[in-house]
Design a protein around this motif. Sequence first.
Motif, PDB file in Angstrom:
ATOM      1  N   GLY A 123      24.157 -62.015 -57.759  1.00 40.61           N
ATOM      2  CA  GLY A 123      24.071 -62.249 -56.321  1.00 40.61           C
ATOM      3  C   GLY A 123      25.449 -62.342 -55.699  1.00 40.61           C
ATOM      4  O   GLY A 123      26.413 -62.794 -56.332  1.00 40.61           O
ATOM      5  N   LEU A 124      25.563 -61.921 -54.452  1.00 35.25           N
ATOM      6  CA  LEU A 124      26.863 -61.900 -53.790  1.00 35.25           C
ATOM      7  C   LEU A 124      27.457 -63.300 -53.634  1.00 35.25           C
ATOM      8  O   LEU A 124      28.662 -63.488 -53.767  1.00 35.25           O
ATOM      9  CB  LEU A 124      26.745 -61.215 -52.427  1.00 35.25           C
ATOM     10  CG  LEU A 124      26.382 -59.725 -52.457  1.00 35.25           C
ATOM     11  CD1 LEU A 124      26.271 -59.189 -51.034  1.00 35.25           C
ATOM     12  CD2 LEU A 124      27.411 -58.930 -53.241  1.00 35.25           C
ATOM     13  N   TYR A 125      26.611 -64.292 -53.364  1.00 31.57           N
ATOM     14  CA  TYR A 125      27.136 -65.647 -53.208  1.00 31.57           C
ATOM     15  C   TYR A 125      27.610 -66.192 -54.564  1.00 31.57           C
ATOM     16  O   TYR A 125      28.659 -66.843 -54.653  1.00 31.57           O
ATOM     17  CB  TYR A 125      26.086 -66.575 -52.612  1.00 31.57           C
ATOM     18  CG  TYR A 125      26.593 -67.994 -52.430  1.00 31.57           C
ATOM     19  CD1 TYR A 125      27.628 -68.263 -51.545  1.00 31.57           C
ATOM     20  CD2 TYR A 125      26.056 -69.055 -53.153  1.00 31.57           C
ATOM     21  CE1 TYR A 125      28.110 -69.556 -51.377  1.00 31.57           C
ATOM     22  CE2 TYR A 125      26.531 -70.347 -52.990  1.00 31.57           C
ATOM     23  CZ  TYR A 125      27.563 -70.589 -52.102  1.00 31.57           C
ATOM     24  OH  TYR A 125      28.039 -71.860 -51.948  1.00 31.57           O
ATOM     25  N   GLY A 126      26.844 -65.914 -55.621  1.00 32.94           N
ATOM     26  CA  GLY A 126      27.263 -66.313 -56.957  1.00 32.94           C
ATOM     27  C   GLY A 126      28.581 -65.655 -57.334  1.00 32.94           C
ATOM     28  O   GLY A 126      29.453 -66.270 -57.964  1.00 32.94           O
ATOM     29  N   LEU A 127      28.750 -64.403 -56.926  1.00 33.18           N
ATOM     30  CA  LEU A 127      29.983 -63.678 -57.176  1.00 33.18           C
ATOM     31  C   LEU A 127      31.145 -64.308 -56.403  1.00 33.18           C
ATOM     32  O   LEU A 127      32.247 -64.487 -56.941  1.00 33.18           O
ATOM     33  CB  LEU A 127      29.790 -62.218 -56.756  1.00 33.18           C
ATOM     34  CG  LEU A 127      30.931 -61.242 -56.967  1.00 33.18           C
ATOM     35  CD1 LEU A 127      31.338 -61.194 -58.434  1.00 33.18           C
ATOM     36  CD2 LEU A 127      30.520 -59.858 -56.482  1.00 33.18           C
TER      37      LEU A 127
END
Length: 217
Positions: A123-127
Motif C-alpha cells: 500500500g502507498l501509505y505503508g510505503l
Amino acid sequence: YAVQAFVSLVGDMRLLLVRIVDKLQALENSWALDKKKQKEVALRALYLYAPLAKILGIYKISKDIENAAFKILHPESYFRLERIVRKKSWGTKKIFREVEKFLKEILAERGLENFEIQYRTKGLYGLFKKINRYAKEGRNVGENLEGIYDLFALRIIVETVEECYLVENLLTQLWNSIPDERNDYIETPRPSGYQSIQNAFKINEGFIAEIQIRTHE
C-alpha cells in the motif's frame, strides 16, 4: 490499545464492519468538504478505522482506508509514489505468474498439498511510512525505490509451522536472499499478533521481491 478497547466494547461485529465501510466511503467522498474537515476525517480514519479493519482481518479495506487518507493528508507524496509504483508494476504480474506456476510444481513435488500462493503490492501509505523510517535510520531507498524490497511480495500459505521452514529452506536453494532482510515473526510475533517468515530474494536479474511464508491459521 485504544483500538482494541473499542473492539471489545462492540457487541455486534457486523455493525462495526458496516461503520468501517461507511468511513471508507466518507473518505472517498470527502472532496465535497472544506480542507480542514477533510483532514479531520482522514486522520480519524487513518488512526482508528484502518487499525480496526486490520484487527478484524479485512486487510484490503484497511489498505484502501490508509491510501485514501494518505491522498488527503499528503497529496504530493501520494501521487509521486503512485507514479513510481505504477511504472515499476509493468511486467511484474507476468513474472509473479511464472514464479507461482514454478513454485506450485516444486511444492507439490515436496509433498505439500493444502497451500496457497498469493501476490500483493504494498500500500502507498505503508510505503510512505517505510521510506520515512529508513530515512531516520540513514538508509537510502533510491530514486525509484530500489532499496525497498517488499514493494511487491508473494505470500505462501501452508498448513503447519514446520512447512513454513521447509518452504523457506527450499527458497534459499532456489534463489539468493538479500542480507539483513530476513525476519522471523513466527518465532517472535509482532505485538499485533502477526506471524510470518519474511525474506527478500533476487528472483532474476534486476528483480527482487519479498516472500512471506505463514500458516492458514
